[in-house]
Write an enzyme that holds these catalytic residues in place. Structure first.
Site, PDB file in Angstrom:
ATOM      1  N   ARG A 146       0.831  -1.210   0.000  1.00 48.21           N
ATOM      2  CA  ARG A 146       0.000   0.000   0.000  1.00 48.21           C
ATOM      3  C   ARG A 146       0.869   1.266   0.000  1.00 48.21           C
ATOM      4  NH1 ARG A 146      -0.252   4.623   2.751  1.00 48.21           N
ATOM      5  NH2 ARG A 146       0.153   3.492   4.675  1.00 48.21           N
ATOM      6  N   ASP A 147       1.571   1.506   1.085  1.00 45.78           N
ATOM      7  CA  ASP A 147       2.358   2.736   1.181  1.00 45.78           C
ATOM      8  C   ASP A 147       3.400   2.769   0.066  1.00 45.78           C
ATOM      9  OD1 ASP A 147       3.856   4.959   2.061  1.00 45.78           O
ATOM     10  OD2 ASP A 147       3.428   4.519   4.148  1.00 45.78           O
ATOM     11  N   HIS A 154       5.479   4.057  12.630  1.00 44.07           N
ATOM     12  CA  HIS A 154       5.431   4.040  11.157  1.00 44.07           C
ATOM     13  C   HIS A 154       6.409   5.111  10.690  1.00 44.07           C
ATOM     14  CE1 HIS A 154       3.151   3.751   7.216  1.00 44.07           C
ATOM     15  NE2 HIS A 154       3.652   4.971   7.094  1.00 44.07           N
ATOM     16  N   HIS A 200       9.107   6.673   8.075  1.00 44.07           N
ATOM     17  CA  HIS A 200       9.768   6.762   6.762  1.00 44.07           C
ATOM     18  C   HIS A 200      11.248   7.058   7.021  1.00 44.07           C
ATOM     19  CE1 HIS A 200       6.267   6.552   3.965  1.00 44.07           C
ATOM     20  NE2 HIS A 200       5.649   6.695   5.121  1.00 44.07           N
ATOM     21  N   CYS A 221       4.346   9.224   0.394  1.00 42.48           N
ATOM     22  CA  CYS A 221       2.971   9.698   0.249  1.00 42.48           C
ATOM     23  C   CYS A 221       2.942  10.708  -0.887  1.00 42.48           C
ATOM     24  CB  CYS A 221       2.504  10.335   1.552  1.00 42.48           C
ATOM     25  SG  CYS A 221       0.870  11.075   1.402  1.00 42.48           S
ATOM     26  N   ASN A 266       9.356   3.894   3.380  1.00 42.62           N
ATOM     27  CA  ASN A 266       9.309   3.423   4.764  1.00 42.62           C
ATOM     28  C   ASN A 266      10.621   2.726   5.087  1.00 42.62           C
ATOM     29  OD1 ASN A 266       6.308   3.205   3.717  1.00 42.62           O
ATOM     30  ND2 ASN A 266       6.223   3.367   5.928  1.00 42.62           N
TER      31      ASN A 266
HETATM   32  P1  HMG Z   1     -12.813  14.866  -1.934  1.00 41.74           P
HETATM   33  O1  HMG Z   1     -12.520  15.283  -3.337  1.00 41.74           O
HETATM   34  O2  HMG Z   1     -12.960  15.931  -0.894  1.00 41.74           O
HETATM   35  O3  HMG Z   1     -14.063  13.860  -1.818  1.00 41.74           O
HETATM   36  O4  HMG Z   1     -11.666  13.896  -1.494  1.00 41.74           O
HETATM   37  P2  HMG Z   1     -15.550  13.930  -2.239  1.00 41.74           P
HETATM   38  O5  HMG Z   1     -16.301  13.193  -1.181  1.00 41.74           O
HETATM   39  O6  HMG Z   1     -15.942  15.353  -2.553  1.00 41.74           O
HETATM   40  O7  HMG Z   1     -15.592  13.065  -3.583  1.00 41.74           O
HETATM   41  C1  HMG Z   1     -14.971  13.496  -4.776  1.00 41.74           C
HETATM   42  C2  HMG Z   1     -14.985  12.356  -5.766  1.00 41.74           C
HETATM   43  O8  HMG Z   1     -14.207  11.250  -5.264  1.00 41.74           O
HETATM   44  C3  HMG Z   1     -16.364  11.791  -6.035  1.00 41.74           C
HETATM   45  O9  HMG Z   1     -16.327  11.288  -7.365  1.00 41.74           O
HETATM   46  C4  HMG Z   1     -16.440  10.626  -5.096  1.00 41.74           C
HETATM   47  O10 HMG Z   1     -17.348   9.632  -5.521  1.00 41.74           O
HETATM   48  C5  HMG Z   1     -15.027  10.093  -5.150  1.00 41.74           C
HETATM   49  P3  HMG Z   1     -17.006  12.114  -8.579  1.00 41.74           P
HETATM   50  O11 HMG Z   1     -18.453  12.203  -8.194  1.00 41.74           O
HETATM   51  O12 HMG Z   1     -16.329  13.454  -8.595  1.00 41.74           O
HETATM   52  O13 HMG Z   1     -16.708  11.248  -9.766  1.00 41.74           O
HETATM   53  N1  HMG Z   1     -14.666   9.386  -3.923  1.00 41.74           N
HETATM   54  C6  HMG Z   1     -14.220   8.116  -3.884  1.00 41.74           C
HETATM   55  N2  HMG Z   1     -13.983   7.209  -4.841  1.00 41.74           N
HETATM   56  C7  HMG Z   1     -13.539   5.998  -4.441  1.00 41.74           C
HETATM   57  N3  HMG Z   1     -13.299   5.668  -3.140  1.00 41.74           N
HETATM   58  C8  HMG Z   1     -13.511   6.563  -2.175  1.00 41.74           C
HETATM   59  C9  HMG Z   1     -13.987   7.841  -2.525  1.00 41.74           C
HETATM   60  N4  HMG Z   1     -14.303   8.925  -1.801  1.00 41.74           N
HETATM   61  C10 HMG Z   1     -14.706   9.856  -2.669  1.00 41.74           C
HETATM   62  N5  HMG Z   1     -13.261   6.227  -0.907  1.00 41.74           N
HETATM   63  C11 HMG Z   1     -10.916  11.989  -0.219  1.00 41.74           C
HETATM   64  C12 HMG Z   1     -11.622  13.327  -0.182  1.00 41.74           C
HETATM   65  C13 HMG Z   1     -10.652  11.598   1.225  1.00 41.74           C
HETATM   66  C14 HMG Z   1     -11.806  10.977  -0.887  1.00 41.74           C
HETATM   67  C15 HMG Z   1      -9.599  12.146  -1.010  1.00 41.74           C
HETATM   68  O14 HMG Z   1      -8.908  13.230  -0.484  1.00 41.74           O
HETATM   69  C16 HMG Z   1      -8.729  10.934  -0.959  1.00 41.74           C
HETATM   70  O15 HMG Z   1      -9.078   9.891  -1.492  1.00 41.74           O
HETATM   71  N6  HMG Z   1      -7.555  11.047  -0.310  1.00 41.74           N
HETATM   72  C17 HMG Z   1      -6.671   9.908  -0.130  1.00 41.74           C
HETATM   73  C18 HMG Z   1      -5.256  10.366  -0.169  1.00 41.74           C
HETATM   74  C19 HMG Z   1      -4.344   9.188   0.051  1.00 41.74           C
HETATM   75  O16 HMG Z   1      -4.696   8.034  -0.146  1.00 41.74           O
HETATM   76  N7  HMG Z   1      -3.091   9.501   0.503  1.00 41.74           N
HETATM   77  C20 HMG Z   1      -2.122   8.476   0.743  1.00 41.74           C
HETATM   78  C21 HMG Z   1      -2.411   7.622   1.916  1.00 41.74           C
HETATM   79  S1  HMG Z   1      -2.063   8.412   3.481  1.00 41.74           S
HETATM   80  C22 HMG Z   1      -0.371   8.087   3.740  1.00 41.74           C
HETATM   81  O17 HMG Z   1       0.305   7.594   2.881  1.00 41.74           O
HETATM   82  C23 HMG Z   1       0.189   8.360   5.100  1.00 41.74           C
HETATM   83  C24 HMG Z   1       0.399   7.081   5.907  1.00 41.74           C
HETATM   84  O18 HMG Z   1       1.267   6.180   5.248  1.00 41.74           O
HETATM   85  C25 HMG Z   1       1.022   7.436   7.259  1.00 41.74           C
HETATM   86  C26 HMG Z   1       2.247   8.367   7.115  1.00 41.74           C
HETATM   87  O19 HMG Z   1       3.258   7.917   6.574  1.00 41.74           O
HETATM   88  O20 HMG Z   1       2.102   9.513   7.527  1.00 41.74           O
HETATM   89  C27 HMG Z   1      -0.919   6.363   6.179  1.00 41.74           C
HETATM   90 MG    MG Z   2       3.411   6.211   5.280  1.00 38.94          MG
END
Ligand code: HMG
Ligand code: MG
Length: 306
Positions: A15-16, A207, A209, A240, A249
């Site tokens: 995933r990450d 966690h 990096h 990310c 990581n």
């Molecule tokens: P948004 O644009 O505010 O959401 O995004 P929305 O609710 O307004 O929806 C916009 C569109 O996205 C719509 O589609 C929704 O249906 C769709 P449209 O009508 O425009 O065609 N949508 C989805 N589609 C599929 N699955 C869903 C979903 N939700 C909405 N779940 C949102 C808000 C949270 C969805 C967006 O910002 C997002 O997906 N962010 C994820 C970012 C991400 O994955 N980042 C990486 C992971 S975090 C990380 O790596 C850190 C970590 O490792 C720890 C660390 O190291 O710090 C965990």
């Molecule tokens: Mg991470």
């Protein structure tokens, strides 16, 4: 404090790691990687995320990945879920454990999930409630635990506050995350001990990096304070998309080598793990980003003399 007998490893490479790759990785390659990790003895494998495909296109095929994994009994295949839409998709894919992901930094929260910290916690409330009602386990992340790409310094108190709230929402464990890998041992210790005043150490994970090569040192510092759950990624994959410049990581191979040398059990077969890291690195067309993956001839980890 003495070294623990064993620690839990949470493998986040599929995933990450793969969420941040510019080249697309086929479903077959993802599944082969996940299966190789399970074969190496990893019991907790974060295998995808149900986020917006516009935000993270690399994870758009997670449903297909979950469908195809040959599941090994005793192994948990988890996924990131940011909202109810993601939860619905995770349930439909037979996911047993999800993770919600918050941040200790307002700016990172807005960039990564398009809402404030307070809004994110309100968004996670029904996600956690429904997931628990479906018999799923819920894990949490707090990003930017040791620094933020937009705000710089983040106080340990801010990390403790978000962690406490995620535990209240029903997370069994929260991964304190150094998203950009800027932490050093003193800072990691201060953050961990501040959070541990509010939340039992058994419910905290690390966690980290490894951008500046500090992750192993930071892990060791926190093991001394009672940390027993460590996230890592085979071949040092990771990053990310909303924290540009951050590297992968800490590599699972290097963590296992260190723990083997300390006599700490992980249940992981290092040879098979190195092979899994090389497998995915080959897919990505580069050498593994782990020390062990790059060494041709290896000596076993040497324990301290009695
Ligand atoms: P948004 O644009 O505010 O959401 O995004 P929305 O609710 O307004 O929806 C916009 C569109 O996205 C719509 O589609 C929704 O249906 C769709 P449209 O009508 O425009 O065609 N949508 C989805 N589609 C599929 N699955 C869903 C979903 N939700 C909405 N779940 C949102 C808000 C949270 C969805 C967006 O910002 C997002 O997906 N962010 C994820 C970012 C991400 O994955 N980042 C990486 C992971 S975090 C990380 O790596 C850190 C970590 O490792 C720890 C660390 O190291 O710090 C965990
Ligand atoms: Mg991470």
């Amino acid at each position: 404090m003495d070294s623990p007998d064993s620690v839990r490893l949470v493998e986040v490479g599929p995933r990450d790691g793969l969420q941040n790759e510019p080249t697309s990785v086929s479903v077959e390659a993802k599944v082969a990687f996940i299966e190789a990790l399970a074969d190496a003895g990893l019991k907790d494998i974060e295998s995808g995320s149900f986020v917006s495909p516009r935000w993270v296109p690399q994870m758009a095929d997670s449903a297909e990945v979950f469908k195809r994994i040959r599941r090994v009994p005793g192994v948990t295949y988890s996924a990131l879920v940011p909202n109810l839409k993601g939860l619905e998709a995770a349930i439909a894919s037979g996911v047993e454990e999800i993770a919600v992901f918050g941040s200790a930094s307002e700016s990172f929260s807005r960039r990564n999930i398009n809402c404030s910290i307070a809004e994110s916690l309100e968004r996670f409330r029904p996600v956690c409630k429904d997931a628990l009602a479906h018999g799923m386990r819920v894990r949490g992340y707090v990003s930017c635990g040791l620094g933020c790409p937009y705000e710089g310094e983040i106080s340990p108190k801010a990390v403790a506050d978000v962690t406490t709230k995620l535990i209240e929402l029903g997370c069994y464990e929260v991964a304190l995350s150094d998203t950009i890998g800027v932490g050093t041992p003193g800072k990691a210790r201060a953050m961990f001990s501040t959070v541990a005043k509010e939340v039992p150490t058994e419910r905290l994970a690390l966690h980290f990096h490894d951008t500046y090569g500090q992750a192993l040192a930071n892990i060791l510092a926190c093991l001394d304070l009672g940390a027993r759950s460590i996230d890592s990624a085979a071949a040092g994959l990771g990053g990310c998309p909303y924290a540009s410049g951050a590297s992968g990581n800490v590599a699972t191979e290097d963590v296992v080598f260190m723990l083997d040398g300390m006599g700490v059990r992980t249940g992981v077969d290092l040879e098979k793990l190195v092979a899994a890291g090389r497998l995915i690195s080959g897919e990505l067309g580069r050498a593994p980003n782990s020390r062990l993956g790059r060494i041709e001839r290896r000596w076993p980890a040497l324990a301290a003399a009695e």
